[in-house]
Design a protein around this motif. Sequence first.
Motif, mmCIF file in Angstrom:
data_model
loop_
_atom_site.group_PDB
_atom_site.id
_atom_site.type_symbol
_atom_site.label_atom_id
_atom_site.label_comp_id
_atom_site.label_asym_id
_atom_site.label_seq_id
_atom_site.Cartn_x
_atom_site.Cartn_y
_atom_site.Cartn_z
ATOM 1 N N VAL A 122 27.391 33.706 39.680
ATOM 2 C CA VAL A 122 28.152 34.815 40.258
ATOM 3 C C VAL A 122 29.362 34.299 41.025
ATOM 4 C CG1 VAL A 122 28.106 36.706 41.939
ATOM 5 C CG2 VAL A 122 26.168 36.373 40.388
ATOM 6 N N SER A 123 29.142 33.305 41.880
ATOM 7 C CA SER A 123 30.265 32.763 42.652
ATOM 8 C C SER A 123 31.240 32.014 41.748
ATOM 9 C CB SER A 123 29.757 31.847 43.762
ATOM 10 O OG SER A 123 29.060 30.735 43.240
ATOM 11 N N ALA A 124 30.732 31.394 40.680
ATOM 12 C CA ALA A 124 31.617 30.720 39.724
ATOM 13 C C ALA A 124 32.552 31.722 39.058
ATOM 14 C CB ALA A 124 30.795 29.985 38.676
ATOM 15 N N ALA A 125 32.003 32.862 38.646
ATOM 16 C CA ALA A 125 32.818 33.903 38.015
ATOM 17 C C ALA A 125 33.842 34.462 38.989
ATOM 18 C CB ALA A 125 31.918 35.020 37.485
ATOM 19 N N GLU A 126 33.404 34.736 40.196
ATOM 20 C CA GLU A 126 34.311 35.284 41.215
ATOM 21 C C GLU A 126 35.465 34.320 41.490
ATOM 22 O OE1 GLU A 126 31.683 35.978 44.469
ATOM 23 O OE2 GLU A 126 30.974 37.924 43.707
ATOM 24 N N SER A 127 35.141 33.044 41.633
ATOM 25 C CA SER A 127 36.168 32.042 41.942
ATOM 26 C C SER A 127 37.147 31.876 40.780
ATOM 27 C CB SER A 127 35.515 30.697 42.266
ATOM 28 O OG SER A 127 34.710 30.790 43.422
ATOM 29 N N ALA A 128 36.630 31.861 39.549
ATOM 30 C CA ALA A 128 37.497 31.695 38.380
ATOM 31 C C ALA A 128 38.433 32.886 38.220
ATOM 32 C CB ALA A 128 36.652 31.508 37.119
ATOM 33 N N VAL A 129 37.898 34.100 38.397
ATOM 34 C CA VAL A 129 38.727 35.304 38.282
ATOM 35 C C VAL A 129 39.789 35.318 39.376
ATOM 36 C CG1 VAL A 129 38.729 37.821 38.500
ATOM 37 C CG2 VAL A 129 36.994 36.692 37.096
#
Length: 301
Positions: free
Chosen positions: A78-85
């Motif tokens: 979840v945090s990986a997706a948030e950071s990438a976006v």
Amino acid sequence: MLLDSLINQATRNGHHTVAVAAADTAEVIEAVLNALNRNLAEFILYGDQEKIISLIKLQKQELLNNHKLKIVHSDSVVSAAESAVQAVSNKQANVLMKGNIPSNTFLKAVLNKEYGLRTGNVLSHTAFFEVPGYSQLLLITDAAMNIAPNLEQKVQIIKNTVVLAKSVGIEMPKVAVIAAVEAVNPDMQATLDAAALTVMNRRGQISDCIVDGPLGLDNAISELAAEHKGIISDVAGKADILLVPTIEVGNVLYKSLIYFAKAKVGAVLAGASAPIVLTSRADTAESKLYSLALALCCVNK
């Protein structure tokens, strides 16, 4: 134009950075390393840092010192997706890529109202297929995003796909609106939508392409089949884009081409503020590389 040529085109499309959400899987790392070897782009990898480093060491340890590769630790997908976006939203990166993460988790970050990549347009998935025995790229939409698009959504899906087609050099793409039959049948919504889309195209409401339908799959891609059925059309037998009526049709066609026809594929999500590489976790590293090259071809288009 076939898929390998997209890689060459992507290298000529300028300096770009790709943010990868949940990059801690072997296929993603292999695609990223292949892209680095071909000088396609720079990368920011979000995910389990220790696992990412381990995977890179297994494949090509010296690339850990490559200045075009940055690793950012994330405690969860979840945090990986948030950071990438957020990296794409903040212009630290030009392209977003899905890694080892469920699509719904990934898309939740993409559609976040505060930092996501919404534009107000319909998001749609387009797959570019290189099919053995077929002489050109075949674009299929939508096999992964829109479940049962209505007429208005189909208009936007066509527009999204035409932009993608033009970005790889298909200047006036031919769009076949697929149905089970070639005649308009009031009991089959797919044929009614196909007829409406055809008229809208002829009246200039859908531009920069040629739309015709309803067309069966056979006479959309085979001139001989179209001739046998007496279909006279600028699209029949010569389609560049197949617009399918539902996600089930697209999904079955997509997987049939891969598993039965041994086709190669690259796919992207269009309609957001930046190109998005949205591949299945089961897709090969080769497919991920083609998808990445395709997305890079679409930057600023």
